[in-house]
Structure formats: C-alpha cells, structure tokens
Design a protein around this motif. Structure first.
Motif, PDB file in Angstrom:
ATOM      1  N   GLY A 152      -6.960  -1.828   7.089  1.00  0.00           N
ATOM      2  CA  GLY A 152      -7.366  -2.711   6.020  1.00  0.00           C
ATOM      3  C   GLY A 152      -7.231  -3.947   6.154  1.00  0.00           C
ATOM      4  O   GLY A 152      -7.518  -5.243   6.892  1.00  0.00           O
ATOM      5  N   ALA A 153      -5.519  -4.221   6.223  1.00  0.00           N
ATOM      6  CA  ALA A 153      -4.779  -5.324   6.640  1.00  0.00           C
ATOM      7  C   ALA A 153      -4.692  -5.589   7.877  1.00  0.00           C
ATOM      8  O   ALA A 153      -4.934  -6.845   8.590  1.00  0.00           O
ATOM      9  CB  ALA A 153      -3.157  -4.696   6.364  1.00  0.00           C
ATOM     10  N   SER A 198      -4.939   9.804   2.408  1.00  0.00           N
ATOM     11  CA  SER A 198      -6.512   8.599   3.162  1.00  0.00           C
ATOM     12  C   SER A 198      -6.287   7.279   2.517  1.00  0.00           C
ATOM     13  O   SER A 198      -6.878   6.141   3.209  1.00  0.00           O
ATOM     14  CB  SER A 198      -7.759   9.570   2.527  1.00  0.00           C
ATOM     15  OG  SER A 198      -8.816   9.087   2.757  1.00  0.00           O
ATOM     16  N   ASP A 199      -5.666   6.929   1.436  1.00  0.00           N
ATOM     17  CA  ASP A 199      -6.281   5.739   1.206  1.00  0.00           C
ATOM     18  C   ASP A 199      -5.109   4.415   1.432  1.00  0.00           C
ATOM     19  O   ASP A 199      -5.504   3.871   2.067  1.00  0.00           O
ATOM     20  CB  ASP A 199      -6.103   5.832  -0.551  1.00  0.00           C
ATOM     21  CG  ASP A 199      -7.075   6.025  -1.439  1.00  0.00           C
ATOM     22  OD1 ASP A 199      -7.346   6.659  -1.424  1.00  0.00           O
ATOM     23  OD2 ASP A 199      -6.694   6.166  -3.003  1.00  0.00           O
ATOM     24  N   LEU A 200      -3.706   5.399   1.926  1.00  0.00           N
ATOM     25  CA  LEU A 200      -2.899   4.392   2.264  1.00  0.00           C
ATOM     26  C   LEU A 200      -3.478   4.238   3.813  1.00  0.00           C
ATOM     27  O   LEU A 200      -3.796   3.121   4.170  1.00  0.00           O
ATOM     28  CB  LEU A 200      -1.340   5.349   2.345  1.00  0.00           C
ATOM     29  CG  LEU A 200      -0.511   5.178   3.333  1.00  0.00           C
ATOM     30  CD1 LEU A 200       0.362   3.385   2.933  1.00  0.00           C
ATOM     31  CD2 LEU A 200       0.811   5.958   3.074  1.00  0.00           C
ATOM     32  N   ALA A 219       0.434  -1.018  -0.053  1.00  0.00           N
ATOM     33  CA  ALA A 219      -0.117  -0.131   0.128  1.00  0.00           C
ATOM     34  C   ALA A 219       0.961   0.877  -0.263  1.00  0.00           C
ATOM     35  O   ALA A 219       0.553   1.666  -0.606  1.00  0.00           O
ATOM     36  CB  ALA A 219      -0.836  -0.263   1.206  1.00  0.00           C
ATOM     37  N   ILE A 220       2.121   1.335   0.753  1.00  0.00           N
ATOM     38  CA  ILE A 220       2.877   2.138   0.981  1.00  0.00           C
ATOM     39  C   ILE A 220       3.312   2.809  -0.746  1.00  0.00           C
ATOM     40  O   ILE A 220       3.724   3.528  -1.032  1.00  0.00           O
ATOM     41  CB  ILE A 220       4.042   2.015   1.948  1.00  0.00           C
ATOM     42  CG1 ILE A 220       3.247   2.550   3.669  1.00  0.00           C
ATOM     43  CG2 ILE A 220       4.796   3.211   1.755  1.00  0.00           C
ATOM     44  CD1 ILE A 220       4.311   1.945   3.587  1.00  0.00           C
ATOM     45  N   LEU A 221       3.565   1.686  -1.668  1.00  0.00           N
ATOM     46  CA  LEU A 221       4.187   1.777  -3.039  1.00  0.00           C
ATOM     47  C   LEU A 221       3.460   2.175  -3.527  1.00  0.00           C
ATOM     48  O   LEU A 221       3.222   2.769  -4.580  1.00  0.00           O
ATOM     49  CB  LEU A 221       5.002   0.087  -2.943  1.00  0.00           C
ATOM     50  CG  LEU A 221       6.251   0.325  -2.373  1.00  0.00           C
ATOM     51  CD1 LEU A 221       6.197  -1.079  -2.883  1.00  0.00           C
ATOM     52  CD2 LEU A 221       6.840   1.313  -2.219  1.00  0.00           C
TER      53      LEU A 221
END
Length: 696
Positions: free
Chosen positions: A187-188, A179-181, A171-173
């Motif tokens: 979620g993880a 907000s998405d991150l 996700a970081i990449l």
C-alpha cells in the motif's frame, strides 16, 4: 560571458521594455521551427556523448526517443511565448518525469547548464545584434525559473519515496500478522507516482511463482487473473524455461536484486511483452527476500510505467532498504504458516467471508467430572458457493489481514450467540465459546462488538468464553492493559487457547488473568513415540493452571484412551473427535440429548488410561520415600493396573510379569537398583501397550 548573467537579481524592466520584449518574441516566431529542430538535435548529440546521460536515453525505444525530442521541441517553443501558470505546471511535471526515469537532481542541473550554454551560442548568432542582449537576458531568467520549477517537481517524487519508507518502517513495528505487513508495504509503494503495480509471491513445488499479494487494479485484471486460464504467461524460478529468464527467475536464483531497466530493450521479457505493452509497463525490479542464512524465501516484484525507474543510485538504495526490512519482517513472522497461497485464492477466501460464506460449526466441551457437555466452541468454516466441502481455518486464517480477522470475529460471534439462543429455547441451555485473535487486545473494535452483542442478546456474560489464540507477538502496552480490563468489565470468561504450543503461551498464563486454559492438542501428537513424556507434560500443565486458579480443557481427545487419560490426569474438561466432531448448529440439541460419558477413574479400560493411572501411582510412591513402612500400602494401591491385566486377560504376559517384578522390588525400597530396573521395564511394557493401542 552570458553564463554569468543573473537577471533575477535585477529590478523588473519598465513596462515599455516588457512590451518591446513581447514584440521581439513574437517577431522571431516565423523563423523558429528550423532553429528549434537544429538546436534540439545538437542538444541530444551533446547529451549522448556523456556516459550517464546516454545510458538513460538508450533505455528508450525509437518511438519513445522520438516522442521525447518532440516534447522537448514543444517545450523550447513555449519559452518564446512568456511564462504563465501553465508553464509552472508543465515544468514541474517535466521535473517529476526526470525523477521517474532515474535522473538525479544533480544531473538535472548539469543538463540545464548544457541547455543554457547551447541556447546562448545558438540563438546569439540568429538574432540581430541590437536585439541579442534583451533576448538572452530573457532566456537566462526564464531558464533559471524553469530549472527551479523542475527541481521542485523532482523533489515531489523524492518526498513520495521518503513517505513510503516512513509508512513501511511503521508497519513493521505495528503489524500483527505477516499478511497485514505485506499489504501495508504494498500500500505504501502504491502511492508512489510511476509505480504501476507490485506483487509478493513465492514459488510452489514446481518452481512456478504464486503471487500472494498484489496492487494495481489493471495489473490484477489483465495479468494475474489470466494466469490460471493460460491467457498470460506464468513466472517460474527455473532457469531452463523462457518464463524463468526474467527478473523474478534471475533474482531467485542469484539471491540478488535484478533489474529490467527497459522493457523496450530487454529480450528476456518476451513471454510477457504483449501484456506489458497493454499495461504500459516500461521497467521492473525483482527483490529476493532472504532468510537469516541468505536463502530466498519470497520475491517482491515492482513495475513502473517509466524506463529506468528503479536504476538510479538513490532508487537502488531504496530497493536495498526494502530488501533488508522485508527479510527482517519475514524472520519476525517465521512462526506463521509458510504454505504458498496464490493471490486468486486469497481473494476467493475474502470474497466468501464478505458474501455470507462464513458457516460456524460447534464442537462440545465435555465436563470430565460429570460426563456431560458444558459448552460448545464455535469453529469458523467457509462454505463454497457451489455448496461443496467446507474450507477449514488452517487454509484461510493465515491469509486474512486485520480487517478480515475483525470481520471473521464479528460475524462468527454473532452466529454463535444466535445459535446458543436457539438451543436455550429448545431446552439445551449451554455456554458458548468463540476464538479471538491476540490483536483484539490492541483494537477496541473487538471489545465494542462484544459489548454490543451481549446487550442485543440479553446474555449473562459468564455464558460466553472468549479464547485468545496463541501468538508470540502479543501487544505489551498500556493500551493492552486497558482493553483487557475492559474485556474483564464485560463479565465474559477469558481462556488461553493452545497452552504449551509456545513459550509465549506460558508467559501469558503467568501475566494474564485467565479463567480457563486449553492444553494444546499438538502435545498429544507425541504419544506414539514417547507416551510417558506426553502424559507427564499434560499433567504438569494441568497442575500449573490449577495452581493459578484456572480450569483446564484438554484439546485433541481423538480416542477413548485419550479421553480416559485426561480424566485420570484430573483435567476439568475435554474436547476432540473422541467425544464428538464439530457439527452444525441444528444438530446440537439432538446430540446433547443422546450423549453421556461414562467415567470410572479407578478402573481404566484403555492402555493410555492405565498408563496415566500408573504415572499417578509412581508419583505417590515418591511422596512415601521418607516412610518405608508405608510401601506395602503403596503396593496395594496399584489395583488399577492389576484390574486391567485381569480384565484384558493378560495374566502371564510381559506386562503382568513386569508388574509382578515391580511389586516384588518395591519391598526392597525405592532407592535400590532392583526397583529402578523393574520400574524401567514396567515403563517399556506400558510404552509397547500404548503403541499397540494406537496402531503403531
């Protein structure tokens, strides 16, 4: 000697021996209860003598410890009835629970070694010597199986943590917004068994933590939704209040990860005890997210339904990794708006978007050569359900995730094309433009939606402009190039929004085939302090865009002076309150019929206009340096300033005197000290004139 037996290596016993063993297990059942209770008591007495085991056991409340002993007694009795598929499930569950309360796998093996030794010693004296060997052989085999099943259950939890780390690092990449991150990270974590809830928040000006992202439906309804009404205690980072003594407040103040290993044993959780009991929270960790200088900028709080969940050595390594990657992620998105938006307000915005709350407003883009509007930009607003004041995008855009941004674009584009269609039916056939986030060049849904709506509205694609919003994190890949080519193939015009707002926008101007660029209105904010610098910057950006084949729109034209300056600096179009404010779709037709901008490039009527004209005059002078004989012609070319002085009745004033000194010094040559002094004096007078016009 029994510890060295390895029954699993021997061949299965004959059927008659298995039958005899089952009979023996059944025969000892009547005397089992007293023996089991004595054994369990001895087992836990031995565990409590060892520091690392006692530390975990002491995290339990009396009720929890009593329940644990009862479960252990049931488990021991189950060993006397033979193994089954249910035995495997129970053992794996027990292994997971051991992992969840923070016991490492090595501890599990050690505890089973103790269990085996005590069991052999305890039961060897209980049964008849003739039966002892068979019973002990059975128990050793069964306990080895139990240990293997429990380790498998333990590893299930370890794999869940590993999978969460993989998702977080990915996700970081790949995330396009903070907000998405943060949603992806939470979620993880939500998928890990034993993690009951999680939040990310920041303290407001009063020190009260505003939770901006969260997971755990019961946690949201039983705690977050009750904070504003006062039904649940808030959390603060201040140390002078009981609500600031929990893990969150301690983490913020210390800048170090803080743990509550057991809610049953920590008096600092008193303000939240009732809701914690209702939710089943047994432990928590608060992770301060730090900036490059080590200052806290946010908090991640995680809650577990198991005591000791976050405190094992391996779990602490996981938590430290989270802290580091989140710190890097926040640094990556440092350009993002940093205002604190509580979780409830974020949900409020998303709910409005999902329930017909999007209301587009339309602001004209006026052609600065003809004085007529050429198109309208569709601007997103959210309408409150009570019909109150519209919510501006500066409030809700920063909190929207990737799916929400897609919904906003899709719905906004559809509204804008419907509005343009209605205007055309009423005789106002103008173009329309819609903002598009940079993620559109990574997500094929955007171009697919554009293609779909162009077909359904039978619209000439050149009548639609898509404005790519500024972002320093634009996807650079073959996928981007493919989607950009696909946008190009639709025939729509592409515009770069906010040129000059960042270095990345200049890079994009060089690498992307834009039809149009919009000069960032933020550049005009410096007019009061350094008018010449702001005007010079606008002119150079305009020239750069023209050299690359793009038309130029100057945003933020809030006054007649700014409009006039943009005209004189040769921008193609302008937009701003000085021309018109954003309006509902139904007001567009009447406004167009009643509007016309009068343009007179040769005789500016405002201070900003005359400054822009003087800037161009100075540049023409520079071209004449090699031909001194042409300087008298240049003096006569300064008619715009002379005309302004006459019209405004400024003869004999400081501006007029500075003008006369400048023209007089011009005859001596551009390289002379006299001309340099006169030029500087002229600029100072124009600065004062602009500031007076701006009311500064």
């Amino acid at each position: 000697m029994y510890e060295k037996l390895n029954i699993s290596a021997e061949p299965p016993a004959p059927a008659e021996q298995q039958a005899a063993l089952r009979a023996l297990l059944a025969a000892v059942q009547p005397d089992l209860n007293g023996v089991v209770e004595a054994f369990i008591r001895q087992f836990y007495d031995e565990l409590l003598k060892q520091t690392r085991f006692s530390r975990v056991l002491k995290l339990l409340s009396e009720t929890e410890f009593s329940r644990l002993r009862s479960n252990q007694e049931r488990h021991l009795r189950s060993l006397f009835v033979g193994s089954s598929e249910a035995s495997v499930r129970v053992a794996r569950h027990v292994g997971r629970v051991h992992a969840l309360i923070g016991l490492d796998a090595s501890w599990l093996v050690e505890a089973y070694g103790l269990y085996t030794r005590l069991l052999i010693g305890h039961f060897a004296a209980w049964v008849e010597p003739s039966e002892r060997a068979a019973l002990l052989r059975y128990f050793i085999t069964r306990l080895q199986d139990e240990l293997q099943w429990q380790i498998e259950g333990h590893e299930d939890i370890v794999r869940q943590f590993d999978a969460a780390l993989v998702r977080i690092d990915a996700a970081i990449l790949t995330a396009h917004t903070l907000s998405d991150l943060l949603r992806a990270v939470l979620g993880a974590l939500e998928n890990i068994e034993g993690v009951l809830a999680g939040t990310i928040g920041r303290p407001d000006a009063a020190g009260v933590v505003q939770f901006e992202h969260a997971f755990g439906s019961r946690f949201k309804s039983l705690y977050l939704d009750r904070i504003d009404s006062g039904e649940a205690a808030f959390t603060t980072v201040r140390g002078d209040a009981a609500e600031g003594l929990g893990v969150s407040g301690r983490a913020w103040r210390s800048r170090e990860v803080q743990y509550t290993a057991s809610y049953a044993c920590d008096p600092a959780i008193l303000p939240w005890k009732d809701v914690a009991d209702e939710l089943g929270v047994r432990s928590a960790v608060s992770i301060p997210i730090l900036d490059a200088s080590g200052q806290p900028i946010a908090l991640m709080d995680l809650y577990s339904s198991y005591p000791g969940f976050f405190t094992s050595s391996t779990r602490r390594v996981f938590v430290e990794h989270l802290q580091k990657v989140l710190g890097l992620a926040f640094a990556r998105y440092a350009h993002s708006p940093s205002g604190v938006v509580p979780y409830a307000r974020r949900q409020f915005y998303v709910d409005l978007l999902d329930h017909s709350g999007l209301q587009m407003r339309y602001q004209p883009v006026v052609n600065l050569k003809t004085g007529r509007p050429e198109k309208f930009e569709a601007l997103a607003r959210l309408q409150r359900r009570d019909g109150g004041e519209l919510i501006a995008p500066g409030e809700f855009l920063p909190v929207l995730g990737a799916h929400d941004m897609w919904r906003l674009f899709s719905l906004g584009l559809e509204q804008a094309l419907h509005a343009r269609q209605r205007w055309a039916q009423q005789g106002v056939d103008l173009d329309v433009s819609v903002n598009m986030p940079p993620v559109a060049l990574s997500d094929p849904r955007y171009v697919e939606r554009v293609e779909q709506l162009l077909r359904s509205h039978a619209l000439d694609p050149r009548r639609l402009t898509l404005e790519l919003l500024e972002s320093s994190d634009l996807d650079i890949s073959e996928r981007r190039d493919a989607l950009l080519a696909r946008f190009r193939a639709t025939g729509v015009r592409l515009a770069e929004d906010d040129l000059g707002s960042g270095y990345s926008s200049l890079l994009r101007l060089d690498s992307f085939p834009f039809d149009e660029v919009k000069i960032d209105q933020g550049l005009l904010g410096g007019l009061g302090k350094a008018p010449r610098r702001a005007l010079d910057f606008i002119q150079h950006l305009t020239r750069l865009a023209h050299d690359l084949g793009s038309t130029v729109v100057v945003e933020g034209l809030e006054s007649a002076g700014l409009v006039e300056a943009a005209i004189i600096l040769q921008a193609d179009a302008g937009q701003g309150y000085g021309l018109a404010r954003p309006m509902p779709a139904d007001a567009v037709v009447d406004w167009v019929h009643g509007f016309h901008l009068t343009i007179n490039r040769d005789h500016p009527r405002t201070a900003l206009g005359i400054y822009a004209a003087h800037l161009l005059w100075e540049q023409r002078l520079a071209y004449m340096t090699p031909w001194p004989d042409a300087l008298p012609l240049a003096a006569r070319a300064a008619t715009a300033l002379h005309h302004y002085i006459e019209v405004e009745g400024l003869e004999g004033g400081p501006l007029h005197l500075a003008y006369q000194r400048l023209i007089s010094a011009l005859s001596e040559g551009l390289e002379t000290p006299a001309f340099a002094r006169a030029q500087q004096d002229m600029r100072r007078q124009l600065d004062l004139l602009v500031r007076a016009e701006l009311g500064q």
